[in-house]
Design a protein around this motif. Structure first.
Motif, PDB file in Angstrom:
ATOM      1  N   LEU A 113      -5.343   0.305  11.208  1.00  0.00           N
ATOM      2  CA  LEU A 113      -5.028  -1.102  10.995  1.00  0.00           C
ATOM      3  C   LEU A 113      -4.064  -1.260   9.824  1.00  0.00           C
ATOM      4  CD1 LEU A 113      -8.432  -2.990  11.525  1.00  0.00           C
ATOM      5  CD2 LEU A 113      -6.426  -2.917  13.019  1.00  0.00           C
ATOM      6  N   LEU A 114      -4.197  -0.394   8.820  1.00  0.00           N
ATOM      7  CA  LEU A 114      -3.261  -0.353   7.701  1.00  0.00           C
ATOM      8  C   LEU A 114      -2.612   1.018   7.679  1.00  0.00           C
ATOM      9  CD1 LEU A 114      -1.992  -1.379   5.028  1.00  0.00           C
ATOM     10  CD2 LEU A 114      -4.034  -0.521   3.849  1.00  0.00           C
ATOM     11  N   ASP A 115      -1.295   1.045   7.767  1.00  0.00           N
ATOM     12  CA  ASP A 115      -0.575   2.322   7.800  1.00  0.00           C
ATOM     13  C   ASP A 115       0.614   2.220   6.837  1.00  0.00           C
ATOM     14  OD1 ASP A 115       0.282   4.829   8.417  1.00  0.00           O
ATOM     15  OD2 ASP A 115       1.118   4.317  10.380  1.00  0.00           O
ATOM     16  N   VAL A 116       0.528   2.942   5.719  1.00  0.00           N
ATOM     17  CA  VAL A 116       1.566   2.945   4.701  1.00  0.00           C
ATOM     18  C   VAL A 116       2.209   4.328   4.687  1.00  0.00           C
ATOM     19  CG1 VAL A 116       2.040   2.738   2.225  1.00  0.00           C
ATOM     20  CG2 VAL A 116       0.326   1.258   3.296  1.00  0.00           C
ATOM     21  N   THR A 117       3.539   4.392   4.771  1.00  0.00           N
ATOM     22  CA  THR A 117       4.235   5.688   4.730  1.00  0.00           C
ATOM     23  C   THR A 117       5.446   5.593   3.805  1.00  0.00           C
ATOM     24  OG1 THR A 117       5.527   5.102   6.708  1.00  0.00           O
ATOM     25  CG2 THR A 117       3.514   6.363   7.054  1.00  0.00           C
ATOM     26  N   GLY A 118       5.598   6.606   2.957  1.00  0.00           N
ATOM     27  CA  GLY A 118       6.768   6.723   2.096  1.00  0.00           C
ATOM     28  C   GLY A 118       6.971   5.565   1.135  1.00  0.00           C
ATOM     29  N   LEU A 119       5.905   4.897   0.750  1.00  0.00           N
ATOM     30  CA  LEU A 119       6.026   3.701  -0.090  1.00  0.00           C
ATOM     31  C   LEU A 119       6.532   4.067  -1.484  1.00  0.00           C
ATOM     32  CD1 LEU A 119       5.407   0.610  -0.048  1.00  0.00           C
ATOM     33  CD2 LEU A 119       3.272   1.161  -1.223  1.00  0.00           C
ATOM     34  N   LYS A 168       5.699   6.457  -5.910  1.00  0.00           N
ATOM     35  CA  LYS A 168       6.676   7.377  -5.332  1.00  0.00           C
ATOM     36  C   LYS A 168       6.142   8.008  -4.049  1.00  0.00           C
ATOM     37  CE  LYS A 168       9.445  11.482  -6.461  1.00  0.00           C
ATOM     38  NZ  LYS A 168       9.727  12.518  -7.495  1.00  0.00           N
ATOM     39  N   ASP A 169       6.723   7.595  -2.926  1.00  0.00           N
ATOM     40  CA  ASP A 169       6.506   8.263  -1.634  1.00  0.00           C
ATOM     41  C   ASP A 169       5.018   8.386  -1.284  1.00  0.00           C
ATOM     42  OD1 ASP A 169       7.475   9.416   0.682  1.00  0.00           O
ATOM     43  OD2 ASP A 169       7.404  11.448  -0.109  1.00  0.00           O
ATOM     44  N   ALA A 219      11.370   1.216  -0.926  1.00  0.00           N
ATOM     45  CA  ALA A 219      11.487   2.075   0.256  1.00  0.00           C
ATOM     46  C   ALA A 219      10.105   2.239   0.870  1.00  0.00           C
ATOM     47  CB  ALA A 219      12.072   3.438  -0.124  1.00  0.00           C
ATOM     48  N   GLY A 220      10.105   2.654   2.139  1.00  0.00           N
ATOM     49  CA  GLY A 220       8.837   2.931   2.798  1.00  0.00           C
ATOM     50  C   GLY A 220       8.449   1.871   3.811  1.00  0.00           C
ATOM     51  N   VAL A 257       0.681  -0.394  -5.497  1.00  0.00           N
ATOM     52  CA  VAL A 257       0.537  -0.131  -4.059  1.00  0.00           C
ATOM     53  C   VAL A 257      -0.078  -1.337  -3.370  1.00  0.00           C
ATOM     54  CG1 VAL A 257      -0.697   1.244  -2.337  1.00  0.00           C
ATOM     55  CG2 VAL A 257       0.420   2.375  -4.268  1.00  0.00           C
ATOM     56  N   MET A 258      -1.156  -1.865  -3.943  1.00  0.00           N
ATOM     57  CA  MET A 258      -1.849  -3.004  -3.354  1.00  0.00           C
ATOM     58  C   MET A 258      -0.925  -4.229  -3.288  1.00  0.00           C
ATOM     59  SD  MET A 258      -5.428  -4.708  -4.528  1.00  0.00           S
ATOM     60  CE  MET A 258      -4.680  -5.381  -6.021  1.00  0.00           C
TER      61      MET A 258
END
Length: 487
Positions: free
Chosen positions: A4-10, A21-22, A58-59, A46-47
């Protein structure tokens, strides 16, 4: 299973500072994930990027498959993300029930008139979070734990797919932590994806399915709570490295005369519990370390001793209570605190900062004390005419300690002296501490998260956790009895 929550390369930068970083992070329906790390690790950033409060550089951030990175907060909330803030900011004229009803209002301006079932639904939510008995009261009349329950109620009123919870247990008593854990665990059964942001892996260990640890914006470790707590990199980040102790020769009178006696101290910040029934004592000539993670209450304890915050309980100095004395009076009596924030006068030189600390001394005594301090911290002698603000972080820390020592304290209180320092500076500071410990009669109360710095210089150790003392003993026993459980 699709997360439901998908974070990549943030990635998130603030000017030249890379705060995140990433980072990759995924939370599925019916899963609770803990995002942990010391203060400054990037957890809250992040939150905020997930919630749209900050825009990532980015991300990708996907909510149930929809890309939302860079969206405004209200659109992300409408898609199904709820945020439970650490600090409550309620509307003071509205009752608890009215707060929940406001959260249940439809988004469409053409549907401002709510249906007749909204009151019943608000009452059901209030009952679920434990507010059924106080729905008609105003927020200012409620204890801190109930204000936290209100934040939960407002978040779940929107029936979010993803629930972000910031520092869920900060300021709560042990009993309240247990209640909140049960409440958050119930969201798992409802199919919510829950992300808990906390600095303490131990606090969320029993609640989460997985833990992701961060440090200085980067990924450190991921796995079960047990795996993360035992990870060597995580332990080095939190504790500072391998735990060692160092004995010193016993000297007559050391540790026998009660100098500082703290009994049953309690401190509230508003309605939040910062310290609860804390008792410690420091004997004359002792080096006592108070260790604990960020937020455990170390600074609050020291500020209470120094007369900087109001408290319940008793603080005795040489058998006499300190309550009612000003912070200046306490310092003149012999308790001198070197604060975590250093509080140097940036435009004044090293010498001028030191002379301020020794302004009560005669000219001859001040000169003698300066010579001794320059021997303890040779770097300060090299920079004696330099403005304090131009010093490195480590040199500023040395100056802050030296200025406190210029007052010739009977008890030196050091609050997180190693915070943010490079290893080479830590080594120099450690040598100076050991010189104090081995060659002077000064008494030291040290507060530290970095256990590997705190223990070698300690005669006794207290462990502070969630506003309470949970362990006391000899440094040699720490690794076996308390070290493994500190995280």
């Amino acid at each position: 299973m699709t997360a439901l929550l998908d974070v990549t390369g943030l990635t998130k930068r603030f000017g030249g500072l890379v705060a995140v970083k990433d980072i990759d992070l995924a939370v599925s329906a019916g899963e609770i994930v803990g995002l942990i790390g010391p203060n400054g690790s990037g957890k809250s950033t992040v939150m905020k990027c997930i919630m749209g409060i900050e825009r990532p550089n980015a991300g990708s951030v996907r909510i149930d498959g929809t890309e939302v990175a860079g969206w405004p907060t209200h659109r992300i909330a409408r898609l199904g993300v709820g945020l439970v803030f650490q600090h409550s900011h309620p509307l003071h004229r509205q009752t608890i029930l009215e707060h929940i009803k406001l959260a249940l209002l439809p988004d469409n301006l053409l549907m401002l008139a709510t249906d007749h079932g909204v009151t019943r639904r608000a009452e059901e939510i209030a009952a679920r979070v434990g507010l059924a008995q106080v729905v008609n009261r105003l927020p200012r009349t409620l204890p801190f734990a109930d204000l936290r329950r209100l934040e939960l109620a407002k978040a779940i009123a929107r029936n979010p797919k993803v629930l972000l919870v910031d520092e869920p247990f900060a300021g709560l008593t042990a009993a309240e932590v247990a209640d909140f854990s049960d409440l958050i665990a119930s969201f798992r059964a409802d199919g919510h994806a829950v992300l808990l942001v906390d600095h303490n892996v131990k606090g969320v260990a029993a609640l989460v399915d997985r833990v992701k640890a961060m440090y200085l914006g980067e990924h450190v470790a991921e796995g079960s709570a047990e795996e993360v707590m035992s990870n060597e990199t995580v332990r080095r980040v939190y504790l500072g490295g391998k735990i060692e102790t160092a004995a010193r020769p016993e000297r007559e009178g050391k540790g026998r005369t009660p100098l500082l006696n703290v009994r049953g101290i309690g401190v509230l910040y508003g309605k939040a519990t910062a310290l609860e029934d804390v008792s410690i004592h420091v004997g004359e000539g002792e080096f006592v370390s108070v260790v604990g993670l960020n937020g455990a209450g170390k600074t609050t304890l020291f500020n209470a001793i120094s007369g900087l915050v109001p408290y319940s309980g008793t603080v005795e100095w040489k058998g006499e209570p300190l309550k009612g004395m000003t912070a200046g009076g306490i310092a003149r009596a012999g308790i001198v605190q070197c604060p975590e924030t250093r509080e140097l006068f940036g435009d004044m030189s090293v010498r001028e900062n030191l002379e301020l600390g020794g302004q009560h001394l005669t000219v001859g005594d001040a000169a003698t004390q300066l010579d001794w301090l320059f021997g303890l911290f040779p770097r300060l002698k090299e920079r004696v005419r330099q403005a304090a603000r131009t010093l490195s972080g480590g040199e500023q820390q040395m100056l802050a300690i030296a200025r406190a020592l210029m007052m010739r304290p009977k008890l030196l209180v050091l609050d997180e002296p190693t915070l943010g320092l490079a290893p080479v500076i830590l080594e120099q500071l450690s040598k100076a501490m050991e010189t104090l410990r081995q060659t002077t009669d000064i008494t030291v109360l040290l507060g530290e998260q970095n256990v590997t710095f705190a223990l070698p210089h300690a005669d006794r150790v207290y462990v502070l956790e969630h506003s309470r003392v949970v362990w006391e003993g000899d440094p040699a026993r720490f690794a076996a009895e308390a070290g493994a459980g500190l995280l």
